[in-house]
Enzyme design. Structure first.
Site, PDB file in Angstrom:
ATOM      1  CG  ASN A  55      -1.988  -1.205   1.177  1.00 45.95           C
ATOM      2  OD1 ASN A  55      -1.460  -2.391   1.702  1.00 45.95           O
ATOM      3  ND2 ASN A  55      -3.241  -0.924   0.783  1.00 45.95           N
TER       4      ASN A  55
ATOM      5  CG  HIS B 123     -38.650 -10.537 -48.244  1.00 45.82           C
ATOM      6  ND1 HIS B 123     -39.160 -10.039 -46.807  1.00 45.82           N
ATOM      7  CD2 HIS B 123     -38.491  -9.642 -49.064  1.00 45.82           C
ATOM      8  CE1 HIS B 123     -39.094  -8.779 -47.139  1.00 45.82           C
ATOM      9  NE2 HIS B 123     -38.796  -8.407 -48.370  1.00 45.82           N
TER      10      HIS B 123
ATOM     11  CB  SER C  93     -23.083 -37.491 -39.335  1.00 44.42           C
ATOM     12  OG  SER C  93     -24.447 -38.210 -38.652  1.00 44.42           O
TER      13      SER C  93
ATOM     14  CE  LYS D 130     -25.970 -34.174 -42.626  1.00 41.53           C
ATOM     15  NZ  LYS D 130     -25.273 -32.706 -41.986  1.00 41.53           N
TER      16      LYS D 130
ATOM     17  CD  GLU E  29     -22.686 -26.137 -38.263  1.00 35.06           C
ATOM     18  OE1 GLU E  29     -23.543 -26.496 -38.929  1.00 35.06           O
ATOM     19  OE2 GLU E  29     -22.097 -26.716 -37.565  1.00 35.06           O
TER      20      GLU E  29
END
Length: 518
Positions: A159, A216, A346, A352, A359
């Site tokens: 201190n 859209h 997978s 896959k 992600e």
């Protein structure tokens, strides 16, 4: 963050140097405790047992015992920033006579070692602790006091000496700003620049690849893959600009305000000298906060910076999600682009492969947005002269900076750089899109063009077939008007050529022929 070594190599102190003697709070004894050796230290609340090998002291040990909450320690970048501040403060305190020169040099040298990361294992306090960060400030004070005392072979008080002219309330907020500025400059901004550069390169490579635009999630007029990637690059570059915009507010340091903003116990000119030292050695644009009450009572610059990080994250989510959509497939998705195959996708479906890097980007974005919510809430916790959510503010801000930097580099190198376009499929989508009829509206009129789209969709025929059947335009006119690559360049088509000068053509267009009976 390497602390410069210039002028801080002290020689060991000789006996009778005249430095202050031992103060309360230092080692009083070493004893053997069950399971190992510890030592006993004292602070203003009494005795505390501390591991004998630890460089910290009583107040740190109390904090370790008081906050066994998360197992997450305060970010090393904050520790390093605190050490930079302590080192600069020691040098200034030595120059102005607050500390003896040798002690000041010893503290500065110890601070350099801590700033270099050599003592990172000596900062065990949980991030969820006293809201001012006092426990971590004292942890740094105690470690520096021990290291400096070992150099001097004389007592140094955490201190009275290391914390001289300072308070946790001005030092810890300043350390957050320093750490964030440094991480943005050296880690995040370069990563974003790299990602933007890779996107720009891919944009140029795919400038000729025409594809269906989508609004859209529905078919719209043609664009090029290069235009889309160029837009993504611009979004990343805009994020870099936002970081530049917030830098001046992060560069304002609370140093000099001490306990409540009045500057009690800080010598005149101390803060300015410390900040000048930090700016020179760290090559950062820093200045003393113009109002210390604002600088300690609120954390608006941190909240603002987190908002910029959230915006960057949102931009990256849009980019990563678009890339996922374009790569979806390989048979039943859009399959406009191919991404690098990185790992099996997978545990049950053989062969896959998934878009794992996009992600990961999306998950980082979720975390950054959550961090921003915590920062916004914490930023509102300024009660009178002090915000009392500083450690959690620091943790979330620095985690967001590093996560974004890491994922931007990964996204650039493991995904974007390896994108391949299926040019044939992209063009087929563009040519099959009913929205190409938009280029015929100036000739046919909106309502007739809408009739063409409806009939083409109902009968399963192309726009060209319907228009030719009605006799409204010739093959040659349709070749020019339905050139999808030309449509992607924008403007108004005049006999198949884009009219120079913008979105509205400057040349009169012929009236559409009268409709013939079906």
């Amino acid at each position: 963050m390497a602390y410069p070594a210039g002028g801080v190599a002290p020689a060991p102190a000789s006996a009778g140097s005249g430095w202050p003697g031992p103060s309360a709070g230092r080692v009083t004894s070493v004893s053997t405790a069950p399971g190992g050796t510890d030592r006993v230290e004292r602070d203003t609340m009494g005795e505390v047992r501390v591991p004998a090998s630890a460089k910290w002291g009583a107040q740190t040990q109390r904090a370790v015992q008081n906050f066994p909450l998360s197992g997450l320690v305060v970010d090393p970048a904050v520790i390093h920033a605190l050490a930079h501040i302590k080192g600069a403060a020691a040098e200034v305190n030595g120059r102005i006579g607050v500390l003896p020169p040798g002690m000041a040099a010893a503290i500065a040298a110890a601070a350099g070692e801590v700033a270099d990361g050599r003592w990172d294992d000596q900062f065990p306090v949980d991030v969820f602790q006293t809201g001012s960060g006092t426990s971590t400030n004292m942890n740094v004070n105690e470690v520096l006091a021990t290291l400096a005392a070992e150099r001097l072979d004389a007592p140094v008080h955490p201190n009275d000496h290391v914390n001289a002219s300072q308070s946790s309330n001005d030092v810890f907020p300043s350390a957050i700003h320093l750490a964030a500025l440094h991480q943005i400059r050296t880690v995040l901004r370069p990563a974003l620049a790299h990602l933007a550069g890779v996107l720009r390169e891919r944009s140029a490579a795919f400038a000729h690849v025409v594809k269906a635009g989508r609004t859209h999630l529905m078919d719209a007029t043609p664009v090029t893959l290069g235009q889309e990637l160029g837009g993504y690059a611009q979004a990343v570059e805009n994020g870099m600009g936002r970081l530049d915009d917030v830098a001046p507010r992060l560069g304002e340091l609370a140093l000099g305000g001490t306990a409540v903003g009045t500057g009690i116990n800080a010598p005149e000119g101390f803060a300015a000298a410390v900040i000048e030292h930090l700016a020179d050695t760290l090559a950062l644009e820093l200045r003393e906060a113009p109002d210390h009450f604002e600088a300690q009572g609120g954390r608006d610059a941190v909240v603002e910076c987190s908002g910029m990080l959230r915006t960057i994250a949102v931009s990256l989510y849009k980019v990563a999600n678009d890339v996922r959509w374009m790569a979806s497939g390989p048979r039943t998705g859009l399959a406009e682009i191919r991404l690098p195959d990185l790992q099996p996708g997978s545990s049950i479906m053989p062969g896959k492969v998934n878009p794992v890097v996009p992600e990961a980007v999306c998950q980082v974005v979720a975390q950054v947005i959550g961090n921003d919510a915590a920062i916004a809430f914490s930023g509102a916790a300024g009660n009178f002269e002090l915000n009392v959510m500083l450690p959690v503010l620091a943790r979330n801000l620095l985690e967001s900076i590093r996560l974004l930097a890491s994922v931007a580099g990964l996204f650039a190198d493991a995904c974007v750089a390896g994108i391949e376009a299926d040019e044939q499929r992209c063009r087929a989508y563009a040519e099959a899109s009913p929205a190409v009829v938009t280029s015929l509206a100036p000739r046919l009129g909106y309502e007739r063009a809408a009739e063409v789209v409806k009939e083409a969709a109902a009968a399963g025929r192309s726009i060209r077939q319907v228009v030719l059947e009605r006799g409204w335009l010739t093959d040659e006119q349709l070749d020019a008007a339905l050139d999808v690559l030309a449509l992607a360049r924008g403007g108004v088509s005049d006999r198949g050529r884009s009219v120079p000068g913008g979105r509205r053509g400057s040349s009169p267009l012929p009236e559409p022929p009268e409709a013939r009976p079906r």
